[in-house]
Design an enzyme around this catalytic site. Sequence first.
Site, short mmCIF file in Angstrom:
data_model
loop_
_atom_site.label_atom_id
_atom_site.label_comp_id
_atom_site.label_asym_id
_atom_site.label_seq_id
_atom_site.Cartn_x
_atom_site.Cartn_y
_atom_site.Cartn_z
N HIS A 192 -3.82 -4.88 -0.18
CA HIS A 192 -3.37 -5.47 1.08
C HIS A 192 -3.51 -6.98 1.02
O HIS A 192 -4.59 -7.50 1.28
CB HIS A 192 -4.22 -4.94 2.24
N CYS A 242 0.84 -1.21 0.00
CA CYS A 242 0.00 0.00 0.00
C CYS A 242 0.88 1.26 0.00
O CYS A 242 1.61 1.49 -0.95
CB CYS A 242 -0.97 -0.04 1.18
N GLU A 261 -2.52 -9.06 3.08
CA GLU A 261 -2.80 -9.55 4.45
C GLU A 261 -4.26 -9.35 4.83
O GLU A 261 -4.70 -9.81 5.88
CB GLU A 261 -1.86 -8.87 5.45
#
Lengths: 251, 195
Positions: free
Chosen positions: B176, B77, B178
């Site tokens: 993202h 990001c 994650e």
Amino acid sequence: MVAKRIIPCLDIDNNRTVKGINFLNLIDAGDPVELAKLYSNQGADELVFLDITATKDKRKTLSNLALKISKNINIPFTVGGGISSIDDVSSMLFSGADKISINTQAYRTPDLINKVSSRYGSQCVVVAIDAKYINGSWYVYLVGGREKTNTKLIDWAVEVQERGAGEILFTSMNNDGTKNGFANEILSNLSEKLTIPIIASGGAGKVQDFVDVFKIGNADAALAASVFHFKEIEIKNLKEELIKNNIKVRL
Amino acid sequence: MNVAIVDYGVGNIKSIQHSLDRIGVNHTYTMAKEEIISADKVIFPGVGDASYAMKQLKNQNLDKLIPNLKQPFLGICLGMQLMCNYSEEGDTSCLGVINTRVKKFNSNNNKIPQIGWNNIKNLKTNLFKGINENEFMYFVHTYFVPKSTYTISESLYGLNYSSAINKDNFYGTQFHPEKSGLIGEKIIKNFISEL
């Protein structure tokens, strides 16, 4: 293009999910972490946790919960309820929450919006607005709908955007709990006036309500609680129906 | 295998730590130069404001260290945007690892920030090994990296832009991983074991 989002909302009281829960296949249906996992597996795009506990150590409880949730799910989530300072926000974000939601406190100390967005970015600031339609106008309400203000919805929404909110979570008090659909007309007005995404809340009862909130209300995301908790609508089926209606969602 | 997550006081890193725990690799959250230099892999997170983040990096002298790292490096990001030359956000000079600029989305046709799940396509490099075209990833951003020779994934938001970039050992994802469910976790796994 970005997909429309479906967001289940969990009300948390003293570390337990409240509001009737009707899951049979969960070991502990009141455990917000278990519910979060279930919704995440069913295809929820995000989750919102609102802490309605009225205690002084709320912040600690909520940040512990955020930590547990982030350990167990890998989709974004927002926490809200009683967040009143930049320290509260830091504690939530460092516990793994992606966004924080502020409502009454944002209205009482609007500078909080500026502070949080300049420190952590507007993407983590969701300003929740509850409003009610009375005699031809929408008014902002505070404290979970218990306190009326004389501020018009659109004025406040524009102000929070200018102060750095990244999203608005709008709940129509007229629609909330009715299961008769979202407040699409004002939602579409909000969408036209604002450049930030709008999460629609209040009124979801059936699949068509979600079709309408995206097609007529132009919402970017739809939030609901009881239709999911009571299994009246299953997220995967809902998304399949939305796709049939040419609405882009993640499946 | 040890992964260093760069600590420069910005960003929500819990989800990255939890992902790495699930994958089963050791990781440290650190601003110590020796630890970063000696790590097998480096993850460079970041959310928030580019100019504030660059200030933090400069205060810790990490702005000089990062461009010289030799091991596989993943910026996520804002981390990816900081790897570029320059960002329109706060008129900020960035790390200059990848020769491109970071621009602001135009709000005429789109809601800003872009928040939500979008498709990734034209996937290149082993970062995306075993990942299908058009999978959904989770994005939250107002600024974007235009398409260039460094693009290894693109996404559409008003225009086609770089949703991942690569040069040498440096990789960056605008999304993202994650936060992008199991497929996202697979991309982190690829970074750990395929690069």
